[in-house]
Design a protein around this motif. Sequence first.
Motif, PDB file in Angstrom:
ATOM      1  N   LEU A  50       6.801  -1.947  27.672  1.00 32.13           N
ATOM      2  CA  LEU A  50       6.586  -3.197  26.682  1.00 32.13           C
ATOM      3  C   LEU A  50       6.620  -1.680  25.883  1.00 32.13           C
ATOM      4  N   ALA A  51       5.525  -1.288  25.682  1.00 29.53           N
ATOM      5  CA  ALA A  51       5.048   0.390  24.811  1.00 29.53           C
ATOM      6  C   ALA A  51       6.008   1.017  24.238  1.00 29.53           C
ATOM      7  N   GLN A  52       7.118   1.379  24.908  1.00 35.11           N
ATOM      8  CA  GLN A  52       8.010   1.838  24.727  1.00 35.11           C
ATOM      9  C   GLN A  52       9.202   1.176  23.478  1.00 35.11           C
ATOM     10  N   LEU A  53       9.343  -0.487  24.161  1.00 34.18           N
ATOM     11  CA  LEU A  53      10.241  -0.730  23.413  1.00 34.18           C
ATOM     12  C   LEU A  53       9.798  -2.041  21.602  1.00 34.18           C
ATOM     13  N   THR A  54       8.370  -2.770  22.291  1.00 34.95           N
ATOM     14  CA  THR A  54       7.822  -3.272  21.601  1.00 34.95           C
ATOM     15  C   THR A  54       8.419  -2.947  19.943  1.00 34.95           C
ATOM     16  N   GLY A  55       7.673  -3.419  19.229  1.00 36.73           N
ATOM     17  CA  GLY A  55       6.418  -3.144  17.437  1.00 36.73           C
ATOM     18  C   GLY A  55       7.831  -3.579  16.582  1.00 36.73           C
ATOM     19  N   SER A  56       9.378  -3.815  16.731  1.00 36.14           N
ATOM     20  CA  SER A  56      10.310  -4.197  15.331  1.00 36.14           C
ATOM     21  C   SER A  56      11.325  -4.987  15.716  1.00 36.14           C
ATOM     22  N   GLY A  57      10.763  -6.484  16.064  1.00 34.95           N
ATOM     23  CA  GLY A  57      11.392  -7.048  16.155  1.00 34.95           C
ATOM     24  C   GLY A  57      12.090  -7.567  18.103  1.00 34.95           C
ATOM     25  N   PHE A  58      13.456  -7.599  18.783  1.00 32.22           N
ATOM     26  CA  PHE A  58      13.718  -8.475  19.701  1.00 32.22           C
ATOM     27  C   PHE A  58      13.442  -7.082  20.589  1.00 32.22           C
ATOM     28  N   ALA A  59      12.888  -7.572  21.550  1.00 31.13           N
ATOM     29  CA  ALA A  59      12.894  -5.864  22.784  1.00 31.13           C
ATOM     30  C   ALA A  59      13.240  -6.601  23.566  1.00 31.13           C
ATOM     31  N   LEU A 210       9.638 -15.977  28.679  1.00 29.27           N
ATOM     32  CA  LEU A 210       8.555 -15.783  29.243  1.00 29.27           C
ATOM     33  C   LEU A 210       8.126 -14.259  28.501  1.00 29.27           C
ATOM     34  N   ALA A 211       9.049 -13.057  29.158  1.00 27.44           N
ATOM     35  CA  ALA A 211       9.071 -11.733  29.054  1.00 27.44           C
ATOM     36  C   ALA A 211       9.250 -11.353  27.252  1.00 27.44           C
ATOM     37  N   ILE A 212      10.605 -11.803  26.910  1.00 29.03           N
ATOM     38  CA  ILE A 212      10.664 -11.770  25.823  1.00 29.03           C
ATOM     39  C   ILE A 212       9.540 -12.452  24.360  1.00 29.03           C
ATOM     40  N   ALA A 213       9.205 -13.829  24.736  1.00 33.23           N
ATOM     41  CA  ALA A 213       7.531 -14.010  23.625  1.00 33.23           C
ATOM     42  C   ALA A 213       6.845 -12.911  24.086  1.00 33.23           C
ATOM     43  N   THR A 214       6.217 -12.152  25.077  1.00 36.60           N
ATOM     44  CA  THR A 214       4.996 -11.110  25.444  1.00 36.60           C
ATOM     45  C   THR A 214       5.371 -10.345  24.261  1.00 36.60           C
ATOM     46  N   SER A 215       6.915  -9.712  24.149  1.00 41.24           N
ATOM     47  CA  SER A 215       7.235  -8.483  23.478  1.00 41.24           C
ATOM     48  C   SER A 215       7.437  -8.724  22.290  1.00 41.24           C
ATOM     49  N   LEU A 216       7.019 -10.087  21.408  1.00 43.38           N
ATOM     50  CA  LEU A 216       7.535 -10.917  20.079  1.00 43.38           C
ATOM     51  C   LEU A 216       5.945 -10.757  19.210  1.00 43.38           C
ATOM     52  N   LEU A 217       5.391 -10.519  20.146  1.00 43.80           N
ATOM     53  CA  LEU A 217       3.544 -10.667  19.396  1.00 43.80           C
ATOM     54  C   LEU A 217       3.361  -9.014  18.516  1.00 43.80           C
TER      55      LEU A 217
END
Length: 382
Positions: A50-59, A210-217
């Motif tokens: 998550l730390a690698q991929l999140t932060g800019s939309g869909f991860a 649920l995984a995508i929802a977590t990454s979109l925070l």
Amino acid sequence: MAPLALRLLSRNPDFDMSYTSDALRGQWSKPSDAFSVLLILGGDVIGRALAQLTGSGFAPVTFSFGWVSYSVSALLSAMGENKLMPPNPDCKCKVINAKNGYSRENTSWILGRIIRDYEFWMHPKIAEKTNEVLAKKMEEARLPAKPSISGLVVSIYEPDETNEAKTVKNDIVYWSGVGSILLQLGVAVIPLGLYGDWGVLVITAAGVCLAIATSLLPQWKREKWACREKSKDPYILTRGNGTQHALIILGNRHGLNLEDLASGQDNVTANATPFTCVALSILSVLWILLLITATGLTENTWFLLAVGLIGIVQNTFAASAARRPSNFGIPLQFVEVIGETKVMETLYAVEEKYPGIGRNMLNEFFTGELRPDEKEKWRIGT
């Protein structure tokens, strides 16, 4: 002849040596509990993916083993430590303001990754210069082989004006996540098509959502780039004295304030918001409900294990893969490289081309007593 004890036990109506083999055979043919157990193991891998991929939309962080464990630990971290990102960078480094010489230890996870992966993404000319410095040192010192480290190689970069900061550039890690999610759904459809069993598909689809929802925070972006923008100060990134490389990032109106970013992990303005805590509470409950639901599946569970295996392989790859600064929302453009077999000579060359920067590197990269001629040289450079 069988032993006496075995003959006596065989007369017991409850004695049945085939029971264990039947139980093991049943478990391996229909591993009903294995998936639910694996869901609560391996949360650390998911946190780094998550730390690698999140932060800019869909991860595209895939549904895999360990999500239930991670959801609980993320909730505790958000409510106790006020953070979602990993608490410490996995590569220690320093960020020095090249304008005033102020140095600070880095706490930013993404800056740590940029330095960790430096040899992966550095410009080919930097590798050429490094080999040139090592070969020159071997010749000067008459060594039988190239040394592993010699002098100092300083690479000069500047913020890339063609790409927006704080927006990640998609790479193979990103697209492997998208492909893995599609593959997982494809595997989950098989028991539905063959046997009319829709349970595996429902569990997989719910896990992916649920995984995508977590990454979109939004909290991911708040923490990853807890810094001001449009900084015009130059910065020096290094693992410290004794290393082969140092990285200078010149300032322009497209740059991020790397001093802010270096201390952003501890910045109270990046603390988890009440919305983040509430959202993680809801997600944790839903993950636990999914775990309970998964224990009810007793047929075609190998397909569910295959879905989890695909996910954990992709998450492991995403968590550990080397990436470029643009993949972390810090796009850089190569300017030049400077390197000599002696640290002081490299600093002289940096100071000559970039007045003030070489001087502000001096305290970090040269800790010995300056000779009179060196003192005079640095006095001339002011």
